[in-house]
Design a protein around this motif. Structure first.
Motif, short mmCIF file in Angstrom:
data_model
loop_
_atom_site.label_atom_id
_atom_site.label_comp_id
_atom_site.label_asym_id
_atom_site.label_seq_id
_atom_site.Cartn_x
_atom_site.Cartn_y
_atom_site.Cartn_z
N LEU A 34 0.90 -1.19 0.01
CA LEU A 34 -0.05 -0.05 -0.19
C LEU A 34 0.88 1.25 0.01
O LEU A 34 0.49 2.25 -0.71
CB LEU A 34 -0.84 0.00 1.14
N SER A 35 1.78 1.38 0.59
CA SER A 35 2.91 2.42 0.82
C SER A 35 3.30 2.74 -0.41
O SER A 35 3.34 4.06 -0.76
CB SER A 35 4.00 2.19 1.81
N TYR A 36 3.80 1.94 -1.39
CA TYR A 36 4.10 2.06 -2.68
C TYR A 36 3.04 2.50 -3.62
O TYR A 36 3.29 3.81 -4.35
CB TYR A 36 4.67 0.87 -3.46
N ALA A 37 1.92 2.36 -3.47
CA ALA A 37 0.74 2.75 -4.14
C ALA A 37 0.42 4.20 -3.58
O ALA A 37 0.29 5.04 -4.64
CB ALA A 37 -0.34 1.91 -3.90
N MET A 38 0.56 4.48 -2.41
CA MET A 38 -0.08 5.66 -1.93
C MET A 38 1.24 6.84 -2.41
O MET A 38 0.75 7.81 -2.67
CB MET A 38 -0.04 5.86 -0.36
N SER A 39 2.33 6.33 -2.37
CA SER A 39 3.54 7.10 -2.72
C SER A 39 3.16 7.60 -4.21
O SER A 39 3.39 8.91 -4.40
CB SER A 39 4.69 6.65 -2.61
N ALA A 40 2.98 6.79 -5.15
CA ALA A 40 2.80 6.93 -6.57
C ALA A 40 1.59 7.81 -6.79
O ALA A 40 1.58 8.75 -7.59
CB ALA A 40 2.82 5.80 -7.16
N TYR A 41 0.29 7.53 -6.24
CA TYR A 41 -0.91 8.02 -6.51
C TYR A 41 -1.10 9.31 -5.80
O TYR A 41 -1.48 10.40 -6.42
CB TYR A 41 -2.09 7.37 -6.02
N MET A 42 -0.14 9.58 -4.54
CA MET A 42 -0.23 10.81 -3.79
C MET A 42 0.52 11.77 -4.41
O MET A 42 0.72 12.92 -3.96
CB MET A 42 -0.49 10.60 -2.45
N ARG A 43 1.76 11.26 -5.18
CA ARG A 43 2.78 11.84 -5.60
C ARG A 43 3.47 12.72 -4.37
O ARG A 43 3.92 13.77 -4.24
CB ARG A 43 2.23 13.27 -6.43
N VAL A 44 4.02 11.82 -3.46
CA VAL A 44 4.86 12.21 -2.32
C VAL A 44 5.70 11.19 -2.16
O VAL A 44 5.73 9.97 -2.59
CB VAL A 44 3.82 12.36 -1.00
N ASP A 45 6.85 11.69 -1.49
CA ASP A 45 8.05 10.54 -1.10
C ASP A 45 7.45 9.59 -0.20
O ASP A 45 6.74 9.75 1.03
CB ASP A 45 9.15 11.30 -0.60
N ARG A 46 7.90 8.10 -0.55
CA ARG A 46 7.24 7.08 0.18
C ARG A 46 7.60 7.34 1.81
O ARG A 46 6.96 6.71 2.70
CB ARG A 46 7.95 5.77 -0.10
N SER A 47 8.87 7.90 2.31
CA SER A 47 9.34 7.90 3.45
C SER A 47 8.34 8.66 4.31
O SER A 47 8.33 9.07 5.65
CB SER A 47 10.72 8.82 3.74
N THR A 48 7.42 9.64 3.76
CA THR A 48 6.80 10.43 4.37
C THR A 48 5.20 9.63 4.73
O THR A 48 4.31 10.16 5.53
CB THR A 48 6.19 11.80 3.69
N ILE A 49 5.10 8.50 4.05
CA ILE A 49 3.85 7.66 3.93
C ILE A 49 4.02 6.60 4.88
O ILE A 49 3.06 6.18 5.90
CB ILE A 49 3.52 7.16 2.58
N PHE A 50 5.33 6.02 5.03
CA PHE A 50 5.35 4.88 5.60
C PHE A 50 6.21 4.75 7.00
O PHE A 50 7.32 5.50 6.77
CB PHE A 50 6.07 3.38 4.62
N ASP A 51 5.62 4.27 7.96
CA ASP A 51 6.35 4.27 9.18
C ASP A 51 7.04 3.02 9.52
O ASP A 51 6.41 2.22 9.65
CB ASP A 51 5.40 4.19 10.49
N GLU A 52 8.32 3.14 9.22
CA GLU A 52 9.11 1.83 9.53
C GLU A 52 8.92 1.16 10.74
O GLU A 52 9.36 -0.12 10.75
CB GLU A 52 10.70 2.31 9.07
N GLU A 53 8.83 1.90 11.79
CA GLU A 53 8.79 1.21 13.21
C GLU A 53 7.63 0.53 13.48
O GLU A 53 7.59 -0.61 13.89
CB GLU A 53 8.79 2.37 14.22
N THR A 54 6.48 0.91 12.91
CA THR A 54 5.18 0.35 13.12
C THR A 54 4.79 -0.61 11.73
O THR A 54 3.98 -1.36 12.01
CB THR A 54 3.86 1.33 13.51
#
Length: 241
Positions: free
Chosen positions: A209-229
């Motif tokens: 989902l994080s890759y899909a959100m990054s592509a469709y929202m046009r934002v960097d994946r690091s701002t979408i995905f929380d690596e800790e959780t």
């Protein structure tokens, strides 16, 4: 379509069908054109952009399109129509950002925003409506920002690509009308483990989902995905989640 987009909301089933018909036409049109174009003109041996056989998988879209030429009755297993459809109000948008379009060819879904109205169509027989009639976080019909609409679209597109089942149909036509009936569901991979329930969607994965959100929202994946959780952050209203 213009009066519907100017109105900014969708309340009637007739309007939902009209918008679904228009979105079906766009989805098929994009792919149909690519069945005649080479993937790489310098290497014809690589074939066409889209295999013509892929269009056969859009047969449900054709049922919707046929309703333009003759009154059509739908008898469906999950709702009024053989598709999933969500709409949203986006009242605040930039003057130079009055249009937004995204698709997921594998999932056969398309999202369009024109001005203050955003709509999403999924050629899935109504599966997403069956598991969530109001869409992600129950937000269908709500007021969203541009970015929030892109997130909702990303989530719908991602789930569309996870679909693991299809419907069987019976159609009939006479001089007065067309009838479309959903008969039953077939799962491509059978039943859920340890259950007699058919598998309709493959397992949800927050990383995917994080890759899909990054592509469709046009934002960097690091701002979408929380690596800790190991989960995705969301721009959507907390009270709706």
């Amino acid at each position: 379509m213009q009066p519907l987009f100017r109105c900014g909301h969708v309340n009637r089933n007739e309007d939902r069908l009209s918008l679904a018909r228009w979105l079906s036409k766009i989805l098929i049109g994009i792919l149909f054109k690519e069945t005649s174009l080479l993937f790489d003109r310098s290497r014809p041996d690589r074939g066409l952009i889209v295999d013509p056989r892929f269009i056969d998988g859009l047969r449900q879209c054709h049922f919707v399109l046929q309703s333009a030429r003759k009154p059509t009755s739908f008898n469906c297993l999950h709702g009024e129509f053989p598709f999933s459809f969500y709409s949203y109000r986006i009242p605040d948008y930039g003057k130079d950002r009055g249009f937004d379009l995204s698709t997921n060819v594998a999932g056969q879904s398309i999202a369009i925003r024109v001005g203050q109205l955003g709509v999403i169509f999924i050629n899935d027989g109504g599966f997403q409506m069956h598991v969530g009639s109001k869409g992600p976080f129950g937000l269908a019909g709500a007021e969203l920002s541009e970015l929030q609409f892109r997130e909702v679209a990303a989530r719908v597109h991602y789930k569309a690509a996870l679909r693991d089942a299809t419907h069987f149909y019976l159609t009939a036509e006479n001089e007065q009308q067309i009838q479309v009936e959903q008969l039953h569901v077939r799962s491509f991979s059978g039943c859920l483990p340890g259950s007699d329930e058919l598998r309709i969607f493959r397992d949800w994965d927050e990383i995917g989902l994080s890759y899909a959100m990054s592509a469709y929202m046009r934002v960097d994946r690091s701002t979408i995905f929380d690596e800790e959780t190991r989960s995705c952050r969301s721009t959507l209203p907390l009270q709706s989640r």
